[in-house]
Design a protein around this motif. Structure first.
Motif, short mmCIF file in Angstrom:
data_model
loop_
_atom_site.label_atom_id
_atom_site.label_comp_id
_atom_site.label_asym_id
_atom_site.label_seq_id
_atom_site.Cartn_x
_atom_site.Cartn_y
_atom_site.Cartn_z
N ILE A 139 0.83 -1.20 0.00
CA ILE A 139 0.00 0.00 0.00
C ILE A 139 0.87 1.25 0.00
CG2 ILE A 139 -1.64 1.35 1.38
CD1 ILE A 139 -2.78 -1.47 2.28
N CYS A 140 1.91 1.25 0.82
CA CYS A 140 2.80 2.41 0.87
C CYS A 140 3.56 2.61 -0.44
CB CYS A 140 3.77 2.29 2.04
SG CYS A 140 2.99 2.52 3.65
N ILE A 141 3.93 1.53 -1.10
CA ILE A 141 4.59 1.64 -2.40
C ILE A 141 3.63 2.25 -3.42
CG2 ILE A 141 5.46 0.30 -4.37
CD1 ILE A 141 6.83 -1.53 -2.27
N LYS A 142 2.38 1.82 -3.40
CA LYS A 142 1.40 2.43 -4.30
C LYS A 142 1.27 3.92 -4.05
CE LYS A 142 -0.99 0.32 -6.81
NZ LYS A 142 -0.83 0.05 -8.25
N GLN A 143 1.32 4.32 -2.78
CA GLN A 143 1.26 5.74 -2.45
C GLN A 143 2.50 6.46 -2.97
OE1 GLN A 143 0.61 6.27 1.75
NE2 GLN A 143 -1.21 4.97 1.73
N ALA A 144 3.67 5.87 -2.80
CA ALA A 144 4.92 6.49 -3.26
C ALA A 144 4.92 6.67 -4.78
CB ALA A 144 6.12 5.66 -2.81
N ILE A 145 4.40 5.69 -5.49
CA ILE A 145 4.30 5.80 -6.95
C ILE A 145 3.40 6.97 -7.32
CG2 ILE A 145 3.41 4.66 -9.03
CD1 ILE A 145 4.34 1.98 -7.70
N SER A 146 2.31 7.14 -6.58
CA SER A 146 1.42 8.27 -6.82
C SER A 146 2.12 9.60 -6.50
CB SER A 146 0.15 8.14 -6.00
OG SER A 146 -0.62 7.06 -6.44
N ILE A 147 2.82 9.63 -5.38
CA ILE A 147 3.53 10.85 -4.98
C ILE A 147 4.54 11.26 -6.04
CG2 ILE A 147 5.23 11.76 -3.33
CD1 ILE A 147 3.66 10.10 -1.16
N GLN A 171 4.55 10.34 -9.11
CA GLN A 171 3.92 10.35 -10.43
C GLN A 171 4.81 9.61 -11.44
OE1 GLN A 171 3.05 14.47 -11.33
NE2 GLN A 171 1.54 14.60 -9.69
N CYS A 172 5.10 8.36 -11.07
CA CYS A 172 6.09 7.60 -11.85
C CYS A 172 5.57 6.21 -12.24
CB CYS A 172 7.38 7.48 -11.06
SG CYS A 172 7.23 6.48 -9.56
N CYS A 173 4.27 6.10 -12.49
CA CYS A 173 3.70 4.79 -12.77
C CYS A 173 4.39 4.10 -13.95
CB CYS A 173 2.20 4.92 -13.02
SG CYS A 173 1.36 3.34 -13.12
#
Length: 92
Positions: free
Chosen positions: A60-68, A70-72
Motif C-alpha cells: 500500500i505504501c509503495i502504491k502511495q509512493a508511486i502516486s507521490i 507520479q512515476c507509474c
C-alpha cells in the motif's frame, strides 16, 4: 482486490496527511517488514501471518509512493527491466 478503491484510498491518504508523512510511513513499514522476514527465517511462531501483514502494508505504501512521484510508467518499466535481468541470470 479492488484496484480502483486502492488507488482512490491511496490518493485520499496522501491528500489528508501529506507526502512527507506517507514517505516516512513507507520507511517504517519497510523496517517492520525486515523484522518480520527475520522472524520468518528464524521460524518464529506466527511469523508467516506477521510477514503477510507487513507485505500488505508495504504494498500500500509503495502504491502511495508511486502516486507521490507520479512515476507509474517509469516504475513499471523498471520492474520489467529487473525481471528481464533476473530471467537472464537464471537462464545462464
Amino acid at each position: 482486490m479492488d484496484y480502483s478503491k486502492l488507488q482512490k484510498v491511496c490518493l485520499s491518504v496522501i491528500l489528508k496527511y501529506g507526502t512527507e508523512p506517507q514517505l516516512r510511513q513507507l520507511q517504517e513499514e519497510c523496517n517492520e517488514l525486515a523484522v518480520a522476514v527475520s522472524h520468518y527465517v528464524r521460524e518464529r511462531q506466527g511469523a508467516r501471518d506477521e510477514m503477510i501483514e507487513e507485505l500488505a502494508d508495504v504494498y500500500i505504501c509503495i502504491k502511495q509512493a508511486i502516486s507521490i512521484l507520479q512515476c507509474c510508467k517509469e516504475f513499471h518499466d523498471a520492474v520489467d527491466s529487473k525481471i528481464n535481468r533476473l530471467d537472464d541470470r537464471i537462464s545462464r
